[in-house]
Design a protein around this motif. Sequence first.
Motif, PDB file in Angstrom:
ATOM      1  N   HIS B 126      12.399   1.145  -8.056  1.00  0.00           N
ATOM      2  CA  HIS B 126      10.960   1.089  -8.336  1.00  0.00           C
ATOM      3  C   HIS B 126      10.132   1.985  -7.425  1.00  0.00           C
ATOM      4  O   HIS B 126       8.960   2.245  -7.734  1.00  0.00           O
ATOM      5  N   ALA B 127      10.689   2.434  -6.313  1.00  0.00           N
ATOM      6  CA  ALA B 127       9.896   3.198  -5.348  1.00  0.00           C
ATOM      7  C   ALA B 127       9.490   4.545  -5.936  1.00  0.00           C
ATOM      8  O   ALA B 127      10.205   5.115  -6.769  1.00  0.00           O
ATOM      9  N   THR B 128       8.344   5.018  -5.478  1.00  0.00           N
ATOM     10  CA  THR B 128       7.978   6.386  -5.881  1.00  0.00           C
ATOM     11  C   THR B 128       8.434   7.360  -4.807  1.00  0.00           C
ATOM     12  O   THR B 128       8.820   8.476  -5.111  1.00  0.00           O
ATOM     13  N   GLY B 129       8.397   6.970  -3.548  1.00  0.00           N
ATOM     14  CA  GLY B 129       8.838   7.910  -2.507  1.00  0.00           C
ATOM     15  C   GLY B 129       9.359   7.243  -1.245  1.00  0.00           C
ATOM     16  O   GLY B 129      10.050   7.885  -0.447  1.00  0.00           O
ATOM     17  N   ARG B 130       9.052   5.930  -1.047  1.00  0.00           N
ATOM     18  CA  ARG B 130       9.432   5.313   0.223  1.00  0.00           C
ATOM     19  C   ARG B 130      10.014   3.907   0.043  1.00  0.00           C
ATOM     20  O   ARG B 130       9.499   3.117  -0.766  1.00  0.00           O
ATOM     21  N   VAL B 131      11.046   3.633   0.835  1.00  0.00           N
ATOM     22  CA  VAL B 131      11.597   2.270   0.922  1.00  0.00           C
ATOM     23  C   VAL B 131      11.733   1.944   2.401  1.00  0.00           C
ATOM     24  O   VAL B 131      12.114   2.806   3.198  1.00  0.00           O
ATOM     25  N   ARG B 132      11.406   0.706   2.750  1.00  0.00           N
ATOM     26  CA  ARG B 132      11.527   0.297   4.151  1.00  0.00           C
ATOM     27  C   ARG B 132      12.467  -0.910   4.225  1.00  0.00           C
ATOM     28  O   ARG B 132      12.353  -1.854   3.425  1.00  0.00           O
ATOM     29  N   PHE B 133      13.382  -0.860   5.162  1.00  0.00           N
ATOM     30  CA  PHE B 133      14.331  -1.973   5.361  1.00  0.00           C
ATOM     31  C   PHE B 133      14.281  -2.344   6.840  1.00  0.00           C
ATOM     32  O   PHE B 133      14.534  -1.496   7.702  1.00  0.00           O
ATOM     33  N   ILE B 143      15.794 -15.519  11.396  1.00  0.00           N
ATOM     34  CA  ILE B 143      15.683 -14.065  11.295  1.00  0.00           C
ATOM     35  C   ILE B 143      15.111 -13.699   9.931  1.00  0.00           C
ATOM     36  O   ILE B 143      15.279 -14.431   8.948  1.00  0.00           O
ATOM     37  N   ARG B 144      14.423 -12.543   9.907  1.00  0.00           N
ATOM     38  CA  ARG B 144      13.758 -12.107   8.685  1.00  0.00           C
ATOM     39  C   ARG B 144      14.247 -10.708   8.326  1.00  0.00           C
ATOM     40  O   ARG B 144      14.189  -9.791   9.139  1.00  0.00           O
ATOM     41  N   PHE B 145      14.752 -10.585   7.103  1.00  0.00           N
ATOM     42  CA  PHE B 145      15.082  -9.265   6.565  1.00  0.00           C
ATOM     43  C   PHE B 145      13.963  -8.903   5.585  1.00  0.00           C
ATOM     44  O   PHE B 145      13.591  -9.737   4.746  1.00  0.00           O
ATOM     45  N   THR B 146      13.445  -7.693   5.692  1.00  0.00           N
ATOM     46  CA  THR B 146      12.386  -7.271   4.768  1.00  0.00           C
ATOM     47  C   THR B 146      12.784  -5.982   4.067  1.00  0.00           C
ATOM     48  O   THR B 146      13.275  -5.048   4.708  1.00  0.00           O
ATOM     49  N   VAL B 147      12.596  -5.979   2.741  1.00  0.00           N
ATOM     50  CA  VAL B 147      12.815  -4.767   1.952  1.00  0.00           C
ATOM     51  C   VAL B 147      11.504  -4.492   1.213  1.00  0.00           C
ATOM     52  O   VAL B 147      11.022  -5.353   0.463  1.00  0.00           O
ATOM     53  N   ALA B 148      10.907  -3.317   1.463  1.00  0.00           N
ATOM     54  CA  ALA B 148       9.612  -3.022   0.827  1.00  0.00           C
ATOM     55  C   ALA B 148       9.676  -1.640   0.183  1.00  0.00           C
ATOM     56  O   ALA B 148      10.415  -0.770   0.640  1.00  0.00           O
ATOM     57  N   ASP B 149       8.902  -1.476  -0.895  1.00  0.00           N
ATOM     58  CA  ASP B 149       8.859  -0.149  -1.532  1.00  0.00           C
ATOM     59  C   ASP B 149       7.410   0.219  -1.835  1.00  0.00           C
ATOM     60  O   ASP B 149       6.499  -0.592  -1.621  1.00  0.00           O
ATOM     61  N   ASP B 150       7.194   1.428  -2.304  1.00  0.00           N
ATOM     62  CA  ASP B 150       5.826   1.866  -2.627  1.00  0.00           C
ATOM     63  C   ASP B 150       5.650   2.002  -4.136  1.00  0.00           C
ATOM     64  O   ASP B 150       4.893   2.833  -4.609  1.00  0.00           O
ATOM     65  N   GLY B 151       6.354   1.171  -4.855  1.00  0.00           N
ATOM     66  CA  GLY B 151       6.274   1.193  -6.326  1.00  0.00           C
ATOM     67  C   GLY B 151       5.132   0.323  -6.828  1.00  0.00           C
ATOM     68  O   GLY B 151       4.220  -0.038  -6.075  1.00  0.00           O
ATOM     69  N   PRO B 152       5.187  -0.072  -8.098  1.00  0.00           N
ATOM     70  CA  PRO B 152       4.082  -0.827  -8.711  1.00  0.00           C
ATOM     71  C   PRO B 152       3.957  -2.280  -8.221  1.00  0.00           C
ATOM     72  O   PRO B 152       2.976  -2.945  -8.557  1.00  0.00           O
ATOM     73  N   GLY B 153       4.912  -2.757  -7.479  1.00  0.00           N
ATOM     74  CA  GLY B 153       4.822  -4.143  -6.981  1.00  0.00           C
ATOM     75  C   GLY B 153       5.394  -5.130  -7.975  1.00  0.00           C
ATOM     76  O   GLY B 153       5.784  -4.771  -9.087  1.00  0.00           O
ATOM     77  N   PHE B 154       5.461  -6.423  -7.550  1.00  0.00           N
ATOM     78  CA  PHE B 154       6.005  -7.462  -8.432  1.00  0.00           C
ATOM     79  C   PHE B 154       4.986  -7.813  -9.498  1.00  0.00           C
ATOM     80  O   PHE B 154       3.780  -7.838  -9.231  1.00  0.00           O
ATOM     81  N   PRO B 155       5.452  -8.130 -10.691  1.00  0.00           N
ATOM     82  CA  PRO B 155       4.521  -8.645 -11.708  1.00  0.00           C
ATOM     83  C   PRO B 155       3.899  -9.963 -11.223  1.00  0.00           C
ATOM     84  O   PRO B 155       4.529 -10.683 -10.428  1.00  0.00           O
TER      85      PRO B 155
END
Lengths: 537, 210
Positions: B126-133, B143-155
């Motif tokens: 879904h990302a357009t250019g960036r993913v963060r882990f 502990i917290r694992f986070t995966v984020a992207d710069d796409g349209p987001g969750f519905p």
Amino acid sequence: MDLRDKTGLLIDDIPEMRSAVRIQLADAGLEKCDTARNVKEAIDRLAASRYDLIVCDYNLGQGADGQQFLELVRRKQTLPLATAFLMITGETGYEQVSTAAEYSPDDYLLKPFTSETLRTRLERILEKKGALRPIYKHMGERGDRMAALAACDEMLAGKTRYSLDILRLKGELLLAMKRGQEALALYEDVLQQRSTPWAEVGKARALAAAGNVAEAKAGLRRALEAYPNYLAAYDSLAGLLEKTDKAAAQQVVEQALKVAPSTQRQRRIGGLALDNKDFGRAEEAFKRTVEKDRTGFFKSHDDYAGLAKSCSEQGKTQEALAAVKGMGVHFQRTPELAARQAAVESQVHTKAGNADAAQAALAKAMAVMQESDLDPTTALEIAQACFAGGHADDAKRIIRTVAEDHHENDQVFARAQSVFAAAGLSDEGTVFLDATRKRMIKLNNDAVGLAKAGELDQAIAMLQEAADRLHNNAQVSINAALALLMHLQKNGTDAGRLEQAQRYLLQARRANAEHPKLAEVEAFYRKLAPPDAETAA
Amino acid sequence: MDSYVAAAIHDAKNALHALDAWLAEARRECAAPALAQAQAVAGRVSAQLVELLALYRADQGTLRLAVADHFVDDFIADIMEELGPAPAHIAVATDFAAATAIGAWAFDAYQVKFVLLDALRNALRHATGRVRFAVAAEPGGGIRFTVADDGPGFPDEVLAGAAAAMTETSSGLGLLFARLIAAHHATPAGHRGRIELANAGGASFSLVLP
């Protein structure tokens, strides 16, 4: 890490899998690797060579699995702690492998996997084994727990990636050395930072060791809710329940069996079900232990004895006698085997009303006992046959000797209590065994008191009499050696007494190499013995 | 029944592993992008089979996690290895500084790996250019694992908590699996794992383990 200078042993029963994994190991850099097709070959290999690493498939065919193999070789200490063990498994075996039993592999790998993944895992476990080597080298049968503990503390004082692993080893050492309060503090410290199954179970064991059994049980039940596949928690809980409520203990082992069916737990269910007079369940469990394992490596006399008794109690005399016969087919001929077979046969005949046959079999068992120093399980079986045949005095005489010889061994005492219970004499058994234990403690205390008061000759006489009679009582042997050494310290060197002390220390080591007092007295011996004297160990 | 389902899934995984090996060989002979895509699909199907087994066991009441200590840095290295290189147009930023400080943590590495791989593969899709882990210690424990992207987001319906929101690109099973595995992580003191979803310049997925 370079795997080229490491040696490995690969165990897999399927030729294609063996060669495929062998190639992957070579790809990963492990070129020096022997292979074994089954448990027997693996055991032979382990006896002949020392390996850095074992890679074992979970499924070994013939009703044997890698977990059973691991338990066997770790328990018998044919696999040194410093040797890494990697289990390979499919989805079907994964649940069993990942259950963290008393003996767990260092790591497990799910099929299919790439050579790269295999190499990474091997490097990690070998690096960890290497880092913990200063501790491992003091553990095991000929180890020195004090030195192992010191090594733990030294490593913990430095900066190490493996501090949790070291704390885990230290906790086990403290529990084994009966330093429960220190173990409890250690586990509580770990749990302040994080929740992890081994520390929860360790804490419960430390609480139980300190006499706080109710809190220990509650802790284990909570641990099982959070970690329902953590077998060590079931085993500890069943162990605590067994002392007061065998029906509840049986239930807990039944739950554990659902998590991971193992021969050892089937055997435990069988034993508990027998005690609980749940003979149908006992028969079923013992049948499985007898039938599942076609290699024969994991079977015990207990399985056939249990099967015979559970059949006999249900009136299935022919099946019971067949089980007695089966015992003779599957094991090496030893005095224990002959005596056990005869003692169980006698009980089966008694139950079936064949008094003459029962008496003949019992006489045979007693004759073997006259000639040989039998293990406590076999001796107690004969005691049970005596009770069944109406020879209560003989039964009690046998039990007294066994209990005196093993007065520090809870398992032997639990078994002896079961023998009384089977004869319908539970209350008498409790009093009898309690008195025996107290008598042995008093003997040791009195003798040590005399020695400390300077009455060394008297102390030596008391302890030697007991140690010469009770070859399996490590504490008595250690105290006999101690009194002799105190005499030497006070009155100067005496080759005869030194040699006697050394002999008692060897006897103690044979009886229980892990006795908490042994290392200290061995060190005392080394201090007094001339440099060219025989070593104590 | 459980062992038959497990055995069937094991066989299917083996077949996919063989397929993966063939595809890797084909890629060595001809670097067609379609082959890379096919290999990625094989990996995804294999992961979905493991999820399927977990969902089946949860339904039967026999899902038991294998919680044990794992070094968080090793665990992350395994995930990155299995994930493979990201598509050329996406930059993957990682923040694993906390992993070494956390050291080892007790969790089911096998199942959690699939949860995070799923999240990462989704983010890459879904990302357009960036993913963060990233991984971080959770204040108050965990502990917290986070995966984020710069796409349209969750519905919206997914953010509202619909368990298996069907969309055009996803069955929602991945999230269902993630919730299941998170919730099965518990401590004797009563703490439980959870997932957190948010839209902040794209989709942000967090898995918090007690």
